[in-house]
Design a protein around this motif. Structure first.
Motif, short mmCIF file in Angstrom:
data_model
loop_
_atom_site.label_atom_id
_atom_site.label_comp_id
_atom_site.label_asym_id
_atom_site.label_seq_id
_atom_site.Cartn_x
_atom_site.Cartn_y
_atom_site.Cartn_z
N LEU A 79 -2.04 3.70 4.61
CA LEU A 79 -1.62 2.94 5.80
C LEU A 79 -1.98 3.68 7.08
O LEU A 79 -1.94 4.91 7.13
CB LEU A 79 -0.09 2.76 5.77
CG LEU A 79 0.47 1.93 4.62
CD1 LEU A 79 1.99 2.09 4.58
CD2 LEU A 79 0.11 0.47 4.81
N PRO A 80 -2.32 2.92 8.14
CA PRO A 80 -2.47 3.58 9.44
C PRO A 80 -1.15 4.26 9.82
O PRO A 80 -0.09 3.77 9.44
CB PRO A 80 -2.78 2.43 10.40
CG PRO A 80 -3.20 1.28 9.55
CD PRO A 80 -2.52 1.47 8.22
N ILE A 81 -1.24 5.35 10.57
CA ILE A 81 -0.02 6.09 10.91
C ILE A 81 0.83 5.33 11.92
O ILE A 81 0.35 4.43 12.61
CB ILE A 81 -0.34 7.50 11.46
CG1 ILE A 81 -1.23 7.40 12.72
CG2 ILE A 81 -0.96 8.37 10.39
CD1 ILE A 81 -1.31 8.70 13.50
N GLY A 82 2.08 5.73 11.99
CA GLY A 82 2.96 5.26 13.05
C GLY A 82 3.38 3.81 12.95
O GLY A 82 3.92 3.26 13.91
N GLY A 83 3.11 3.17 11.83
CA GLY A 83 3.48 1.76 11.71
C GLY A 83 2.63 0.87 12.60
O GLY A 83 2.97 -0.29 12.85
N ILE A 84 1.54 1.41 13.09
CA ILE A 84 0.69 0.64 14.00
C ILE A 84 -0.10 -0.39 13.18
O ILE A 84 -0.64 -0.07 12.12
CB ILE A 84 -0.26 1.59 14.76
CG1 ILE A 84 0.57 2.52 15.65
CG2 ILE A 84 -1.28 0.82 15.59
CD1 ILE A 84 -0.14 3.78 16.06
N ILE A 85 -0.14 -1.61 13.68
CA ILE A 85 -0.91 -2.66 13.02
C ILE A 85 -2.24 -2.78 13.75
O ILE A 85 -2.27 -3.05 14.95
CB ILE A 85 -0.16 -4.01 13.03
CG1 ILE A 85 1.21 -3.82 12.36
CG2 ILE A 85 -0.98 -5.08 12.30
CD1 ILE A 85 2.13 -5.02 12.49
N VAL A 86 -3.32 -2.53 13.04
CA VAL A 86 -4.63 -2.46 13.68
C VAL A 86 -5.43 -3.75 13.55
O VAL A 86 -6.49 -3.87 14.12
CB VAL A 86 -5.46 -1.27 13.13
CG1 VAL A 86 -4.74 0.04 13.44
CG2 VAL A 86 -5.68 -1.39 11.63
N TRP A 134 1.54 5.37 1.12
CA TRP A 134 1.57 5.96 2.47
C TRP A 134 0.24 6.55 2.90
O TRP A 134 -0.05 6.65 4.09
CB TRP A 134 2.70 6.98 2.59
CG TRP A 134 2.57 8.22 1.72
CD1 TRP A 134 3.08 8.39 0.47
CD2 TRP A 134 1.92 9.45 2.06
NE1 TRP A 134 2.79 9.64 0.00
CE2 TRP A 134 2.08 10.31 0.95
CE3 TRP A 134 1.24 9.90 3.18
CZ2 TRP A 134 1.56 11.61 0.95
CZ3 TRP A 134 0.73 11.20 3.18
CH2 TRP A 134 0.88 12.03 2.06
N LYS A 149 0.83 -1.21 0.00
CA LYS A 149 0.00 0.00 0.00
C LYS A 149 0.86 1.26 0.00
O LYS A 149 1.99 1.26 0.47
CB LYS A 149 -0.89 0.00 1.24
CG LYS A 149 -2.03 -1.00 1.15
CD LYS A 149 -2.84 -0.98 2.42
CE LYS A 149 -4.05 -1.90 2.29
NZ LYS A 149 -4.67 -2.16 3.59
#
Lengths: 191, 339, 116, 389
Positions: C10-17, C7, C5
């Motif tokens: 993607l969710p911010i901060g490299g957080i995996i949701v 930028w 994906k």
């Protein structure tokens, strides 16, 4: 009444309360509607080392953030410091010096080589008599009020009340106010 | 009901206990088993685990973006600070609870996992600080006795004579010279803490200790013997066997210290020589080829024997004599002043 | 591999949701040895299930009891820990390794299983 | 009603934090920041706030605990200085990359070595590329005001970045000045409830913070951070506008002082800007057309504002309270780079001053302006104020 920007330099020894005295002076002046600064000079010194604290008092906002180079008033809390060349740095005939001492102004002048007006007050003795402790700060503030007019007694009285009433009660407030007034009354200037 | 394999399988056969498959740890690694044992216990006891992880094998292999093998809240911050990080999370929890943002009956269990590098060495200060402050968290070190994430470098947990890349067995020097740092005693010396050693070969003991840690009113530190099949140079299926041998040779005594009170939870009546533990693992093979191997093994033997005897003696003299009362209840005044 | 994906997506901060989404990732390709389940020898003690580092043991509840049902080869990395901890891998009398036909789990080279 | 008090910068920040009542404060003592946490610890001990305080064993753990707390949805605060900030360095970057709106007050102090406890900006400048928003206070009032504004900026959904409030060590941290404080309720309403995203305490929606992020995604996450910074000017202005309504004090990315007709403009950060204003007043009385630009926000760098203001001036003098060994001083470098793009480039001069707390006086400032008046500014020459040759 002094000019627009009135600058004070305090000389004492670390632990003697010059910093607190300078803050009290600032707070009293603030209550009079003045703009103020109070800042000590910091080193790594410990109790007993000679130290300085500063005030600026003005009718206008104070922008300066440099140290006080040419004080209008020098306050010496400990007369054993008078031989220190720092005491007269940046002073001239127009500078006033108030010294806590049992000696007279001639002795002070001789010791320090100061050129301006010298005032003396037996602040420690007065403090011992009135407060039972040799803390000369309130006496010195009384002397400053008398000599410079930069603060008025009633504002210092309010500060004393703010500081001591809750913690120590009315008796301590009255003692300090008496010490303040004696400083005002008993300070002696040579010119 | 004590937690055993049958009971746990009933509870967890159709769900993943905090950690899921699809992680990329080496085949046969003990660390995911350590995690599983700990988190299954917490979940079975009604806790919601929240996990902090120090940089290390377990960290990099379980969270390769965009994948995570964690299905509980998880944070990795850095290598040396998992204890400080989880202490922040735990404090935020107390703050939220005080402000009524969390149901009062909701139980969260804060776990910090780290390898021996992140615990014995670079993370020791942060760990000591967090334990001294009394945060309610369970710190678990999966001790595989070296920096295995970066390829088998020596750590403070590496045993003497082990061949590592930064203390290799050479012509002159027989590998690591120093004994393994006694992290368990370091942590026990904090005195406000529940400390225990565990091994995956003793799952009932393991989970009972986790349970105790969950219920302990203060911080807990658990050291888990955790084989690195890769760099211990044993077959992929040897993790449990390695732990078993470690216990039977007194290399890894199973015990606990609760506010200064020692209990040896697995008595070993006829200990096997520590040499068996050494000989079972390829990482000691270069040592064994040296003439001075005997001395090193003897020294280690002497050490493990006297340590075990000392533990038994400590158990005797500390019985029913905790050094401290329960850790001061959190929020003594602040509860009254809650706004 | 999912499509990578940009930028903005993607969710911010490299957080995996998405919790536990590693389950999408196949680790079965790592396998060199394959555990083969021989149900007739199994006592359903759940030791294999307990120890599997990759949660590759399939268990179902039958009559209130957990039953081993075989392997999830999507995840199984073939470490053999299951066979190692299996009590049926040891002959109870001799305490020696049990013959293969008596074991519940045997390890076979992956090459024996061409295409499935 | 706003009240005037005589307070130090450290007290002012602690006072603002008292009014904000954050969830978690994790801090470690270091001169000259220490009074900030001392005053705040007293509020906690007296029950004036219900903040949970973590008296950590190092600055590294202070920032680490703030990261943990913020990831758990808490409003987290810390304060530090100099080597304490340097010890945090690794986690300072992580806090920004995890997009955690932590607020940190930095009592700017010289970095060792040799060890020195006094003011300069080398500590904050070492973090200028860490991804934190950097606000710079000139005096006690600005230190207080920025503290009140900080969470609003950092927590904004378009931003989600940590905020560093810089205030000069000793000069502001320990100097008593007149501070106009707002009422508790006014601050409380202004700051509002924290905007929580991805909380670790939300066990129904577990998230993973801090995965291993390799070459296939790391770059995208950095691009997001770059983007977040681009939103800061707009958000800062919005928050500043709202703040003006409650306080009467108006902030922007930069402060302009007597710049309208100024031919010569000085640029500086922090408390020295006040001394420059004082000197400018004197020079104006002598008929000199001089002014000051003071960045209130240094990260993101207010490039467009500086270009707009500086384009076509006769001379621009940049004062730096930190050096960059082997390169140009940080503020100067940024200003010079911005001026590459303007139509009419002014003469440009770089002056490094005040390292390790060396005093800077109106005489020094005058000296730099005199150079400019004489047309003696050289872009490629770093000069020093108050240094013995």
């Amino acid at each position: 009444m002094p000019g627009k920007l009135f600058e004070v330099r305090w000389h004492g020894r670390a632990g003697q309360g010059a910093k607190s005295a300078s803050q009290m002076l600032a707070e009293a002046a603030l209550d009079m509607g003045k703009y103020i600064q109070a800042f000590p000079e910091y080193g790594a010194e410990r109790t007993g080392a000679p130290m300085k604290a500063f005030n600026r008092i003005s009718d206008e906002p104070i922008l300066l953030h440099s140290s006080v180079e040419k004080p209008d008033l020098v306050v010496v809390i400990d007369d054993t410091l008078l031989g220190n060349p720092d005491i007269v740095a940046g002073t001239d005939e127009n500078t006033i010096m108030i010294v806590n001492t049992v000696r007279d102004s001639n002795w002070v002048r001789q010791k320090s080589g100061f050129k301006g007006k010298i005032c003396v007050v037996k602040a420690t003795d007065i403090a011992l008599e009135e407060l039972g402790r040799g803390t000369p700060n309130t006496v010195m503030l009384g002397a400053i009020a008398r000599v410079t007019g930069v603060i008025e007694l009633k504002y210092v009285e309010e500060k004393i009340r703010d500081m001591f009433l809750k913690k120590f009660g009315e008796e301590v407030v009255q003692k300090n106010i008496r010490a303040l007034h004696r400083g005002y009354e008993e300070v002696r200037c040579d010119a | 009901m004590p937690l055993n394999a049958i009971e746990l399988a009933k509870l967890f056969h159709d769900k993943n206990p905090g950690i899921t498959p699809g992680h990329r740890m080496c085949p046969g690694c003990a660390a995911p088993v350590v995690v599983k044992f700990a988190l299954m216990t917490a979940i079975a006891k009604g806790y919601h685990p929240v996990v902090g992880l120090a940089t290390g094998c377990l960290e990099v292999s379980t969270t390769i973006y965009p994948y995570t093998a964690w299905n509980v809240p998880y944070i990795h911050n850095a290598f040396e600070n998992v204890a400080a990080t989880i202490s922040g999370v735990e404090t935020a929890f107390r703050a939220a609870k005080k402000r009524g943002e969390i149901p009062p009956d909701k139980k969260l269990a804060f776990f910090a996992f780290a390898g021996d590098g992140g615990t014995y060495d670079i993370g020791l200060q942060s760990l000591s600080g967090a334990v001294e402050r009394g945060h309610k968290f369970i710190y678990i070190v999966y001790d595989n006795e070296g920096y295995m994430n970066t390829g088998n470098q020596r750590s403070g947990a590496t045993p003497p004579g082990s061949d590592t890349t930064t203390a290799p067995v050479g012509k002159r020097i027989p590998g690591k010279l120093q004994l393994k740092k006694n992290i368990v005693e370091i942590m026990a010396a904090h005195e406000n803490v529940y400390v225990a050693t565990v091994a995956i070969s003793e799952p009932i003991d393991f989970m009972r200790k986790i349970e105790k840690a969950l219920e302990f009113d203060g911080p807990a530190f658990i050291a888990a013997h955790s084989a690195c099949v890769r760099f211990w140079r044993v077959n992929d299926d040897k993790a449990v066997e390695s732990s078993k041998l470690a216990i039977e040779t007194l290399y890894w005594p199973l015990y606990e210290v609760e506010r200064g009170v020692y209990r040896v939870t697995k008595k070993v009546t006829n200990p096997r020589p520590v040499e068996e533990y050494i000989r079972a693992q390829g990482r000691f093979r270069p040592l064994l080829a040296r003439p001075d191997a005997k001395e090193i093994i003897e020294e280690l033997q002497q050490y493990v024997t006297s340590r075990y005897e000392r533990l038994l003696a400590l158990e005797e003299i500390t019985k029913d004599k905790p050094l401290r009362g329960p850790w001061a209840k959190e929020d003594i005044q602040t509860d009254e002043h809650a706004m | 591999m999912p499509e990578l994906k940009g930028w903005k997506e993607l969710p911010i901060g490299g957080i995996i949701v998405e919790p536990g989404n590693a389950k999408q990732y196949k680790t079965g390709t790592w396998r060199v040895l394959r555990p083969v389940y021989q149900p007739e020898n199994c006592i359903h003690c759940m030791q294999c299930w307990l120890y599997c580092p990759d949660q590759a043991i399939v268990v179902e509840i039958v009559d209130g009891k957990p039953k081993m049902k075989g392997y999830n080869y999507y995840y199984c990395k073939g470490c053999g820990l299951c066979a190692n901890v299996c009590p049926r891998s040891i002959d109870p009398k001799t305490k020696q390794p049990a013959p293969e036909e008596k074991r519940a789990i045997i390890m076979r080279p992956e090459t024996d299983f061409a295409e499935e | 009603m706003p009240t005037k008090q005589a307070l130090t910068g450290a007290e002012a920040i602690a006072y603002a934090m008292k009014q904000i009542n954050p969830d978690v404060v994790a801090a470690y003592p270091i001169t000259p920041q220490t009074p900030v946490v001392e005053y705040f610890a007293k509020y906690v001990a007296d029950g004036v706030v219900d903040t949970e305080m973590i008296p950590v064993e190092s600055e590294h753990s202070a920032m680490s605990a703030c990261v943990g707390a913020a990831a758990a949805g808490a409003r987290a605060f810390t304060a530090t200085a100099a080597v304490g900030l340097a010890l945090m360095h690794e986690i300072v970057y992580i806090a920004a990359s995890l997009r955690l709106p932590i607020v940190m007050a930095v009592a700017n102090r010289a970095l060792s070595g040799p060890i020195n406890i006094h003011c300069d900006h080398s500590d904050a400048m070492a973090e200028r590329d860490s991804g934190w928003i950097q606000l710079w206070a000139e005096n006690v009032q600005e230190a207080y005001d920025f503290t009140v504004m900080a969470y609003r900026i950092g927590e904004h959904p378009d931003v989600r970045l940590p905020v560093m409030i810089n205030f000069d060590g000793f000069i502001i941290s320990h100097g008593v000045e007149v501070l106009e404080t707002l009422d508790d309720d006014v601050v409380k309403n202004f700051v509002g409830k924290p905007i929580k995203m991805y909380s670790l305490l939300d066990t129904d929606h577990p998230v993973t913070y801090g995965p291993l992020d390799l070459y296939d995604y790391y770059f995208e996450h950095k691009r997001q951070q770059i983007e977040a910074m681009k939103h800061v000017p707009r958000v800062f202005k919005q928050v500043a506008e709202e703040f003006a309504k409650i306080s009467g004090r108006k902030y922007d990315l930069v402060e302009e002082y007597m710049t309208d007709d100024a031919e010569y403009i000085m640029i500086a950060l922090g408390s020295t800007a006040g001394t420059i204003k004082h000197t400018i007043k004197e020079l104006r009385a002598e008929g000199k057309k001089v002014g000051l630009v003071k960045p209130w926000v240094f990260r993101p760098f207010p490039k467009f504002e500086l270009q707009r203001i500086l384009n076509g001036r006769k001379g621009v003098i940049v004062l730096d309270r930190s050096a960059s060994f082997g390169a140009e001083a940080p503020l100067y470098e940024a200003v010079k780079s911005a001026l590459y793009e303007v139509a009419v480039r002014p003469q440009l001069g770089s002056y490094v001053y005040g390292l390790g707390g060396r005093d800077i006086t109106p005489a020094h400032i005058r000296q730099a302006f005199e150079d400019a008046f004489k047309g003696y500014l050289i872009a490629d020459e770093e000069r020093y104020l108050g240094l013995r040759e």
